[in-house]
Design a protein around this motif. Structure first.
Motif, short mmCIF file in Angstrom:
data_model
loop_
_atom_site.label_atom_id
_atom_site.label_comp_id
_atom_site.label_asym_id
_atom_site.label_seq_id
_atom_site.Cartn_x
_atom_site.Cartn_y
_atom_site.Cartn_z
N MET A 50 27.80 -17.15 72.31
CA MET A 50 27.32 -18.59 72.50
C MET A 50 28.74 -19.23 73.22
O MET A 50 28.67 -20.11 74.04
CB MET A 50 26.55 -19.38 71.56
N GLY A 51 29.62 -19.17 72.19
CA GLY A 51 30.80 -19.88 72.55
C GLY A 51 31.60 -19.49 73.65
O GLY A 51 31.87 -20.07 74.48
N LEU A 52 31.51 -18.15 73.95
CA LEU A 52 32.17 -17.36 75.18
C LEU A 52 31.16 -17.99 76.64
O LEU A 52 31.85 -18.36 77.61
CB LEU A 52 32.14 -16.00 75.23
N THR A 53 30.06 -17.98 76.33
CA THR A 53 29.28 -18.68 77.41
C THR A 53 29.48 -19.94 77.70
O THR A 53 29.50 -20.26 79.12
CB THR A 53 27.52 -18.54 77.20
N LEU A 128 32.06 -29.97 75.98
CA LEU A 128 31.22 -28.40 75.92
C LEU A 128 32.50 -27.39 75.89
O LEU A 128 32.36 -26.41 75.10
CB LEU A 128 30.51 -28.34 77.17
N GLN A 129 33.57 -27.51 76.75
CA GLN A 129 34.73 -26.45 76.58
C GLN A 129 35.22 -26.27 75.12
O GLN A 129 35.62 -25.19 74.72
CB GLN A 129 35.84 -26.84 77.66
N ALA A 130 35.72 -27.21 74.49
CA ALA A 130 36.22 -27.37 73.35
C ALA A 130 35.18 -26.74 72.35
O ALA A 130 35.45 -25.82 71.53
CB ALA A 130 36.29 -28.75 72.77
N LEU A 131 33.67 -27.15 72.32
CA LEU A 131 33.00 -26.54 71.42
C LEU A 131 32.65 -25.10 71.79
O LEU A 131 32.69 -24.05 70.64
CB LEU A 131 31.51 -27.05 71.85
N GLY A 132 32.70 -24.68 72.93
CA GLY A 132 32.75 -23.32 73.31
C GLY A 132 33.80 -22.56 72.75
O GLY A 132 33.74 -21.42 72.21
N PHE A 133 35.02 -23.14 72.82
CA PHE A 133 36.22 -22.52 72.27
C PHE A 133 36.15 -22.28 70.78
O PHE A 133 36.56 -21.02 70.43
CB PHE A 133 37.60 -23.13 72.62
#
Length: 140
Positions: A50-53, A128-133
């Motif tokens: 999910m994070g990578l997506t 969203l990018q930070a959450l994904g990371f």
């Protein structure tokens, strides 16, 4: 349907109808695509996937928005023209400076709107990018 008040030429009214039709398609895609994306996203179940997506999607969005900002700063007229030629008949959206549509919504308005929307998208996208990371780097 737009009512002709006499303030706009037929060509301007036609363009406003074309914009309305385009936005109708865009909103349908968002209303159907958004929930579908959420269902597919949560079906991944693995926090790292999910994070990578999120990370990849946000990075691609960031690249696109930065391109729009740079292009806007370098040659907004060309970006505006390319956008309109992509989505509308190339001869349907060109107006005279004295036309009401350009007096109500001058090019400076669209330039500023493009930059402001781009900046807001970058800010929201960074979350969203930070959450994904963070999800991608999680160990569980």
């Amino acid at each position: 349907e737009f009512i002709n008040s006499g303030l706009f030429r037929e060509k301007e009214i036609k363009h406003m109808q074309d914009v309305k039709e385009l936005l109708s398609v865009v909103f349908k895609v968002l209303y159907l695509g958004g929930p579908l994306w959420l269902i597919l996203f949560f079906s991944l179940k693995d926090k790292r996937k999910m994070g990578l997506t999120l990370l990849l999607g946000a990075t691609l969005t960031e690249i696109f928005v930065i391109f729009v900002i740079i292009f806007s700063l370098l040659n907004y007229d060309l970006l505006f023209e390319a956008f309109h030629n992509l989505f509308f008949d190339p001869y349907s959206w060109r107006f005279f400076d004295q036309d009401m549509l350009l007096r109500v919504y001058p090019m400076k308005f669209w330039y500023n709107a493009t930059l402001w929307v781009s900046v807001v998208v970058l800010i929201l996208n960074s979350f969203l990018q930070a959450l994904g990371f963070l999800l991608w780097r999680s160990t569980s």
